[in-house]
Design a protein around this motif. Structure first.
Motif, PDB file in Angstrom:
ATOM      1  N   GLU A  62      40.257  19.124 -27.154  1.00  0.00           N
ATOM      2  CA  GLU A  62      39.365  18.352 -26.305  1.00  0.00           C
ATOM      3  C   GLU A  62      38.846  17.128 -27.054  1.00  0.00           C
ATOM      4  O   GLU A  62      38.603  17.196 -28.254  1.00  0.00           O
ATOM      5  N   TYR A  76      41.890  16.315 -22.575  1.00  0.00           N
ATOM      6  CA  TYR A  76      42.153  17.651 -23.101  1.00  0.00           C
ATOM      7  C   TYR A  76      43.606  18.035 -22.850  1.00  0.00           C
ATOM      8  O   TYR A  76      44.312  17.379 -22.085  1.00  0.00           O
ATOM      9  N   TYR A  79      36.997  12.095 -20.508  1.00  0.00           N
ATOM     10  CA  TYR A  79      37.188  13.420 -21.091  1.00  0.00           C
ATOM     11  C   TYR A  79      38.689  13.681 -21.114  1.00  0.00           C
ATOM     12  O   TYR A  79      39.361  13.581 -20.085  1.00  0.00           O
TER      13      TYR A  79
END
Length: 116
Positions: A31, A40, A38
């Motif tokens: 992550e 990941y 974001y």
């Protein structure tokens, strides 16, 4: 004969344990985040996700590097709250580093630190 069977059984057990360790060594989610982005991976580290977490007219992106030396960027221009994903490699190759980025069409991409 018994010693040979025990030796073979021990060798097979060691081989199975080392194979299990090798296949699970990269079985984790990586992550990374940057204000508004974001990034990941999935557990197998074959798919990279990029999520836009802020409604600010900038787009999110996720840079990645893989075990075979390839690299790339997953760009998410779908907008606020949306996530895009791409399968970027196939086993046994895996993504080992990612970073989250922000940009718009007129400014350079700004990225966070590489995470592994």
């Amino acid at each position: 004969m018994r010693k040979t069977k025990k030796l073979v059984a021990g060798a097979l057990m060691a081989l199975m344990v080392s194979a299990a360790v090798a296949t699970t060594a990269q079985a984790k989610v990586i992550e990374a985040s940057r204000s508004g982005s974001y990034a990941y991976t999935n557990n197998a580290q074959e798919r990279v996700y990029s999520k836009d977490t802020v409604c600010d007219n900038l787009f999110a992106a996720a840079d990645w590097r893989s075990s075979d030396g390839s690299s790339g960027r997953v760009t998410n221009k779908d907008g606020c709250g949306k996530t895009v994903s791409i399968r970027v490699v196939y086993s046994p190759v895996y993504v080992y580093e990612i970073r989250a980025c922000r940009s718009n069409s007129f400014s350079p991409v700004s990225c966070g630190d590489w995470e592994s």
